[in-house]
Write a protein that holds these residues in place. Structure first.
Motif, PDB file in Angstrom:
ATOM      1  N   ALA A 111       0.805  -1.225   0.000  1.00  0.00           N
ATOM      2  CA  ALA A 111       0.000   0.000   0.000  1.00  0.00           C
ATOM      3  C   ALA A 111       0.839   1.278   0.000  1.00  0.00           C
ATOM      4  CB  ALA A 111      -0.972  -0.008   1.180  1.00  0.00           C
ATOM      5  N   PRO A 112       1.942   1.349   0.732  1.00  0.00           N
ATOM      6  CA  PRO A 112       2.737   2.588   0.685  1.00  0.00           C
ATOM      7  C   PRO A 112       3.309   2.903  -0.703  1.00  0.00           C
ATOM      8  CG  PRO A 112       3.326   1.295   2.617  1.00  0.00           C
ATOM      9  CD  PRO A 112       2.446   0.434   1.756  1.00  0.00           C
ATOM     10  N   LEU A 113       3.290   1.933  -1.592  1.00  0.00           N
ATOM     11  CA  LEU A 113       3.816   2.126  -2.940  1.00  0.00           C
ATOM     12  C   LEU A 113       2.736   2.546  -3.931  1.00  0.00           C
ATOM     13  CD1 LEU A 113       5.951  -1.145  -3.061  1.00  0.00           C
ATOM     14  CD2 LEU A 113       6.729   1.148  -2.401  1.00  0.00           C
ATOM     15  N   ALA A 114       1.510   2.668  -3.478  1.00  0.00           N
ATOM     16  CA  ALA A 114       0.378   2.856  -4.377  1.00  0.00           C
ATOM     17  C   ALA A 114       0.363   4.214  -5.059  1.00  0.00           C
ATOM     18  CB  ALA A 114      -0.933   2.629  -3.618  1.00  0.00           C
ATOM     19  N   GLY A 115       0.838   5.257  -4.405  1.00  0.00           N
ATOM     20  CA  GLY A 115       0.740   6.587  -5.009  1.00  0.00           C
ATOM     21  C   GLY A 115      -0.704   6.908  -5.301  1.00  0.00           C
ATOM     22  N   ASP A 116      -1.012   7.194  -6.567  1.00  0.00           N
ATOM     23  CA  ASP A 116      -2.392   7.535  -6.931  1.00  0.00           C
ATOM     24  C   ASP A 116      -3.209   6.307  -7.342  1.00  0.00           C
ATOM     25  OD1 ASP A 116      -1.127   7.029  -9.329  1.00  0.00           O
ATOM     26  OD2 ASP A 116      -1.823   8.853 -10.336  1.00  0.00           O
ATOM     27  N   ARG A 117      -2.634   5.127  -7.196  1.00  0.00           N
ATOM     28  CA  ARG A 117      -3.339   3.880  -7.513  1.00  0.00           C
ATOM     29  C   ARG A 117      -4.083   3.381  -6.285  1.00  0.00           C
ATOM     30  NH1 ARG A 117       2.064   1.035  -9.674  1.00  0.00           N
ATOM     31  NH2 ARG A 117       2.725   2.041  -7.765  1.00  0.00           N
ATOM     32  N   ASP A 118      -5.089   2.545  -6.514  1.00  0.00           N
ATOM     33  CA  ASP A 118      -5.841   1.968  -5.406  1.00  0.00           C
ATOM     34  C   ASP A 118      -4.935   1.001  -4.642  1.00  0.00           C
ATOM     35  OD1 ASP A 118      -8.297   1.238  -3.913  1.00  0.00           O
ATOM     36  OD2 ASP A 118      -7.925  -0.712  -4.863  1.00  0.00           O
ATOM     37  N   PRO A 119      -4.716   1.229  -3.339  1.00  0.00           N
ATOM     38  CA  PRO A 119      -3.774   0.387  -2.594  1.00  0.00           C
ATOM     39  C   PRO A 119      -4.210  -1.076  -2.482  1.00  0.00           C
ATOM     40  CG  PRO A 119      -4.816   1.994  -1.146  1.00  0.00           C
ATOM     41  CD  PRO A 119      -5.249   2.313  -2.532  1.00  0.00           C
ATOM     42  N   GLU A 120      -5.493  -1.348  -2.388  1.00  0.00           N
ATOM     43  CA  GLU A 120      -5.938  -2.736  -2.299  1.00  0.00           C
ATOM     44  C   GLU A 120      -5.707  -3.470  -3.614  1.00  0.00           C
ATOM     45  OE1 GLU A 120      -9.591  -3.860  -0.433  1.00  0.00           O
ATOM     46  OE2 GLU A 120      -9.488  -2.156   0.941  1.00  0.00           O
ATOM     47  N   THR A 121      -5.983  -2.783  -4.721  1.00  0.00           N
ATOM     48  CA  THR A 121      -5.758  -3.403  -6.024  1.00  0.00           C
ATOM     49  C   THR A 121      -4.268  -3.631  -6.255  1.00  0.00           C
ATOM     50  OG1 THR A 121      -7.750  -2.345  -6.884  1.00  0.00           O
ATOM     51  CG2 THR A 121      -6.186  -3.184  -8.509  1.00  0.00           C
ATOM     52  N   LEU A 122      -3.451  -2.691  -5.855  1.00  0.00           N
ATOM     53  CA  LEU A 122      -2.007  -2.866  -5.972  1.00  0.00           C
ATOM     54  C   LEU A 122      -1.552  -4.052  -5.120  1.00  0.00           C
ATOM     55  CD1 LEU A 122       0.630  -1.625  -7.218  1.00  0.00           C
ATOM     56  CD2 LEU A 122       0.972  -0.630  -4.960  1.00  0.00           C
ATOM     57  N   THR A 123      -2.092  -4.166  -3.923  1.00  0.00           N
ATOM     58  CA  THR A 123      -1.735  -5.288  -3.053  1.00  0.00           C
ATOM     59  C   THR A 123      -2.167  -6.607  -3.668  1.00  0.00           C
ATOM     60  OG1 THR A 123      -1.878  -3.877  -1.099  1.00  0.00           O
ATOM     61  CG2 THR A 123      -1.996  -6.267  -0.731  1.00  0.00           C
ATOM     62  N   GLU A 124      -3.382  -6.650  -4.191  1.00  0.00           N
ATOM     63  CA  GLU A 124      -3.848  -7.881  -4.845  1.00  0.00           C
ATOM     64  C   GLU A 124      -2.947  -8.249  -6.028  1.00  0.00           C
ATOM     65  OE1 GLU A 124      -8.638  -7.418  -3.958  1.00  0.00           O
ATOM     66  OE2 GLU A 124      -7.785  -6.582  -5.799  1.00  0.00           O
ATOM     67  N   THR A 125      -2.524  -7.260  -6.775  1.00  0.00           N
ATOM     68  CA  THR A 125      -1.654  -7.506  -7.918  1.00  0.00           C
ATOM     69  C   THR A 125      -0.285  -8.009  -7.457  1.00  0.00           C
ATOM     70  OG1 THR A 125      -2.817  -5.790  -9.155  1.00  0.00           O
ATOM     71  CG2 THR A 125      -0.656  -6.468  -9.996  1.00  0.00           C
ATOM     72  N   GLY A 126       0.256  -7.409  -6.418  1.00  0.00           N
ATOM     73  CA  GLY A 126       1.524  -7.867  -5.859  1.00  0.00           C
ATOM     74  C   GLY A 126       1.427  -9.282  -5.337  1.00  0.00           C
ATOM     75  N   TRP A 127       0.339  -9.559  -4.638  1.00  0.00           N
ATOM     76  CA  TRP A 127       0.108 -10.913  -4.116  1.00  0.00           C
ATOM     77  C   TRP A 127       0.014 -11.910  -5.264  1.00  0.00           C
ATOM     78  CZ3 TRP A 127      -5.194 -12.550  -1.692  1.00  0.00           C
ATOM     79  CH2 TRP A 127      -5.114 -13.868  -1.232  1.00  0.00           C
ATOM     80  N   ALA A 128      -0.749 -11.553  -6.293  1.00  0.00           N
ATOM     81  CA  ALA A 128      -0.912 -12.451  -7.437  1.00  0.00           C
ATOM     82  C   ALA A 128       0.440 -12.737  -8.101  1.00  0.00           C
ATOM     83  CB  ALA A 128      -1.884 -11.846  -8.447  1.00  0.00           C
ATOM     84  N   ALA A 129       1.270 -11.718  -8.221  1.00  0.00           N
ATOM     85  CA  ALA A 129       2.580 -11.906  -8.842  1.00  0.00           C
ATOM     86  C   ALA A 129       3.465 -12.814  -7.980  1.00  0.00           C
ATOM     87  CB  ALA A 129       3.244 -10.551  -9.069  1.00  0.00           C
ATOM     88  N   LEU A 130       3.491 -12.563  -6.682  1.00  0.00           N
ATOM     89  CA  LEU A 130       4.259 -13.428  -5.777  1.00  0.00           C
ATOM     90  C   LEU A 130       3.752 -14.861  -5.825  1.00  0.00           C
ATOM     91  CD1 LEU A 130       4.678 -11.301  -2.537  1.00  0.00           C
ATOM     92  CD2 LEU A 130       6.488 -12.156  -4.031  1.00  0.00           C
ATOM     93  N   HIS A 131       2.441 -14.983  -5.793  1.00  0.00           N
ATOM     94  CA  HIS A 131       1.827 -16.306  -5.816  1.00  0.00           C
ATOM     95  C   HIS A 131       2.185 -17.037  -7.111  1.00  0.00           C
ATOM     96  CE1 HIS A 131      -1.000 -19.265  -4.317  1.00  0.00           C
ATOM     97  NE2 HIS A 131      -1.442 -19.389  -5.553  1.00  0.00           N
ATOM     98  N   GLY A 132       2.161 -16.321  -8.209  1.00  0.00           N
ATOM     99  CA  GLY A 132       2.537 -16.918  -9.489  1.00  0.00           C
ATOM    100  C   GLY A 132       3.974 -17.420  -9.477  1.00  0.00           C
ATOM    101  N   LEU A 133       4.885 -16.621  -8.927  1.00  0.00           N
ATOM    102  CA  LEU A 133       6.276 -17.075  -8.822  1.00  0.00           C
ATOM    103  C   LEU A 133       6.372 -18.327  -7.956  1.00  0.00           C
ATOM    104  CD1 LEU A 133       8.378 -13.804  -8.365  1.00  0.00           C
ATOM    105  CD2 LEU A 133       8.241 -15.283 -10.377  1.00  0.00           C
ATOM    106  N   ALA A 134       5.631 -18.340  -6.866  1.00  0.00           N
ATOM    107  CA  ALA A 134       5.674 -19.481  -5.950  1.00  0.00           C
ATOM    108  C   ALA A 134       5.162 -20.749  -6.625  1.00  0.00           C
ATOM    109  CB  ALA A 134       4.863 -19.182  -4.690  1.00  0.00           C
ATOM    110  N   VAL A 135       4.013 -20.660  -7.272  1.00  0.00           N
ATOM    111  CA  VAL A 135       3.382 -21.847  -7.861  1.00  0.00           C
ATOM    112  C   VAL A 135       4.143 -22.314  -9.095  1.00  0.00           C
ATOM    113  CG1 VAL A 135       1.280 -22.707  -8.975  1.00  0.00           C
ATOM    114  CG2 VAL A 135       1.121 -21.337  -6.891  1.00  0.00           C
ATOM    115  N   LEU A 136       4.496 -21.386  -9.963  1.00  0.00           N
ATOM    116  CA  LEU A 136       5.218 -21.790 -11.174  1.00  0.00           C
ATOM    117  C   LEU A 136       6.593 -22.360 -10.832  1.00  0.00           C
ATOM    118  CD1 LEU A 136       4.235 -18.845 -13.520  1.00  0.00           C
ATOM    119  CD2 LEU A 136       3.458 -21.219 -13.686  1.00  0.00           C
ATOM    120  N   GLY A 137       7.236 -21.792  -9.820  1.00  0.00           N
ATOM    121  CA  GLY A 137       8.519 -22.337  -9.379  1.00  0.00           C
ATOM    122  C   GLY A 137       8.368 -23.716  -8.774  1.00  0.00           C
ATOM    123  N   ARG A 138       7.363 -23.863  -7.925  1.00  0.00           N
ATOM    124  CA  ARG A 138       7.121 -25.157  -7.275  1.00  0.00           C
ATOM    125  C   ARG A 138       6.822 -26.250  -8.291  1.00  0.00           C
ATOM    126  NH1 ARG A 138       1.587 -25.306  -4.707  1.00  0.00           N
ATOM    127  NH2 ARG A 138       1.087 -25.773  -6.846  1.00  0.00           N
TER     128      ARG A 138
END
Length: 189
Positions: A139-166
């Motif tokens: 959320a502190p990185l959101a600037g003028d973007r919606d912080p929840e949507t940014l968080t969901e996007t960050g989570w999705a990206a991390l999750h993708g790295l985790a699952v695809l790596g696994r």
């Protein structure tokens, strides 16, 4: 009153035993090995006893997933609060990936197999606690973007790295490089 408390305590202990056995079996041999019959044999209770605690295998998986969500939230919080100032995002992201790698069957239960867990506004508190740790670093990185949507996007990206790596879908040995690229996108975004 003491008899009722003892029964409740014994019931909670049996439930914990069932969940623990399911986790152990899944981590050792995959979720396909976890059946009510095999669980009953493993913990030396009858199948009707297991059904008196859980409606079926799906409910057991959900209980495992909730337990995993609590553990993940704690790991993310430890990483965030233990990080040096300015390094919280990297610490939380690494903790997420480490948790997924260390607990593959648990991670699968949490995000692929759980049937009765709702995400979003009506999610159980334990799921919200994990999201709150992600929100605290994105959320502190959101600037003028919606912080929840940014968080969901960050989570999705991390999750993708985790699952695809696994699942062996990414070239081995480059996880740290991928993570660095991903985090730069959010920090410089």
């Amino acid at each position: 009153m003491a008899t009722q408390q003892r029964r409740e305590r014994e019931r909670a202990q049996r439930e914990a035993l069932i969940v623990s056995a399911a986790r152990d079996m899944a981590e050792a041999d995959g979720w396909a090995s976890v059946t009510v019959r095999r669980l009953a044999e493993r913990i030396e209770y009858s199948q009707p006893v297991l059904y008196s605690h859980f409606a079926g295998r799906g409910a057991i998986v959900d209980a495992v997933a909730l337990q995993g969500a609590a553990e993940l939230a704690e790991a993310l919080e430890r990483a965030r609060t233990g990080a040096e100032e300015g390094e919280e995002l990297e610490a939380v992201a690494q903790a997420y990936l480490d948790f997924a790698a260390a607990n593959p069957a648990l991670f699968e239960a949490m995000f692929a197999l759980a049937e009765g867990l709702e995400f979003g506004p009506n999610a159980p508190d334990v799921l919200k606690a994990g999201f709150a740790q992600l929100y605290a670093v994105f959320a502190p990185l959101a600037g003028d973007r919606d912080p929840e949507t940014l968080t969901e996007t960050g989570w999705a990206a991390l999750h993708g790295l985790a699952v695809l790596g696994r699942d062996g879908r990414l070239r081995p040995g480059l996880q740290q490089d991928r993570l660095a690229i991903l985090l730069r996108q959010f920090v410089n975004g």
